[in-house]
Write a protein that holds these residues in place. Structure first.
Motif, PDB file in Angstrom:
ATOM      1  N   VAL A  47      43.095  47.480  47.130  1.00  0.00           N
ATOM      2  CA  VAL A  47      43.500  46.631  46.013  1.00  0.00           C
ATOM      3  C   VAL A  47      43.125  47.320  44.705  1.00  0.00           C
ATOM      4  O   VAL A  47      42.067  47.929  44.599  1.00  0.00           O
ATOM      5  N   LYS A  48      43.988  47.220  43.734  1.00  0.00           N
ATOM      6  CA  LYS A  48      43.681  47.796  42.425  1.00  0.00           C
ATOM      7  C   LYS A  48      42.509  47.064  41.805  1.00  0.00           C
ATOM      8  O   LYS A  48      42.369  45.853  41.951  1.00  0.00           O
ATOM      9  N   ARG A  49      41.679  47.812  41.111  1.00  0.00           N
ATOM     10  CA  ARG A  49      40.523  47.213  40.441  1.00  0.00           C
ATOM     11  C   ARG A  49      40.995  46.358  39.271  1.00  0.00           C
ATOM     12  O   ARG A  49      41.928  46.716  38.573  1.00  0.00           O
ATOM     13  N   GLN A  50      40.318  45.246  39.090  1.00  0.00           N
ATOM     14  CA  GLN A  50      40.639  44.352  37.988  1.00  0.00           C
ATOM     15  C   GLN A  50      39.415  44.219  37.101  1.00  0.00           C
ATOM     16  O   GLN A  50      38.403  43.651  37.527  1.00  0.00           O
ATOM     17  N   PRO A  51      39.473  44.729  35.887  1.00  0.00           N
ATOM     18  CA  PRO A  51      38.340  44.584  34.976  1.00  0.00           C
ATOM     19  C   PRO A  51      38.049  43.109  34.731  1.00  0.00           C
ATOM     20  O   PRO A  51      38.956  42.296  34.629  1.00  0.00           O
ATOM     21  N   GLY A  52      36.774  42.794  34.688  1.00  0.00           N
ATOM     22  CA  GLY A  52      36.374  41.431  34.375  1.00  0.00           C
ATOM     23  C   GLY A  52      36.259  40.513  35.568  1.00  0.00           C
ATOM     24  O   GLY A  52      36.008  39.328  35.414  1.00  0.00           O
ATOM     25  N   ARG A  53      36.435  41.028  36.783  1.00  0.00           N
ATOM     26  CA  ARG A  53      36.355  40.165  37.969  1.00  0.00           C
ATOM     27  C   ARG A  53      34.970  39.567  38.151  1.00  0.00           C
ATOM     28  O   ARG A  53      34.830  38.495  38.724  1.00  0.00           O
ATOM     29  N   LEU A  54      33.945  40.264  37.684  1.00  0.00           N
ATOM     30  CA  LEU A  54      32.583  39.772  37.852  1.00  0.00           C
ATOM     31  C   LEU A  54      32.050  39.083  36.599  1.00  0.00           C
ATOM     32  O   LEU A  54      30.848  38.879  36.474  1.00  0.00           O
ATOM     33  N   ALA A  55      32.917  38.727  35.704  1.00  0.00           N
ATOM     34  CA  ALA A  55      32.485  38.070  34.470  1.00  0.00           C
ATOM     35  C   ALA A  55      31.678  36.825  34.807  1.00  0.00           C
ATOM     36  O   ALA A  55      32.084  36.005  35.627  1.00  0.00           O
ATOM     37  N   ARG A  57      28.870  36.745  36.418  1.00  0.00           N
ATOM     38  CA  ARG A  57      28.030  36.932  37.603  1.00  0.00           C
ATOM     39  C   ARG A  57      26.858  37.874  37.344  1.00  0.00           C
ATOM     40  O   ARG A  57      25.923  37.909  38.115  1.00  0.00           O
TER      41      ARG A  57
END
Length: 77
Positions: A47-55, A57
């Protein structure tokens, strides 16, 4: 079933072999009749990385400097 190709023939037909490997064919390169290397397609990327997925956390504690003992452990002291 993999296709076995002599190294000399592989050098001559490398572009064609790359196309076959890209299409899914597994190719075994042989040197003096013995298997030497395998040419095969790459696994599909994840899967392509998505910036901000861990916002939200990661807390501010993550950015605090490490204690001296832990830094020493990382540096092998």
């Amino acid at each position: 079933m993999p296709l076995t190709v002599n190294v000399h023939d592989a050098k001559t037909h490398f572009s064609r072999l790359l196309e076959q490997a890209h299409a899914g064919q597994e190719i075994v390169l042989a040197k003096a009749g013995k298997p030497y290397a395998r040419l095969m397609p790459l696994a599909p990327t994840g899967v392509k990385r998505q910036p901000g997925r861990l916002a939200g956390r990661v807390t501010e504690a993550f950015f605090e400097p490490l204690p001296a003992e832990e830094l020493d452990a990382w540096e092998g002291k």
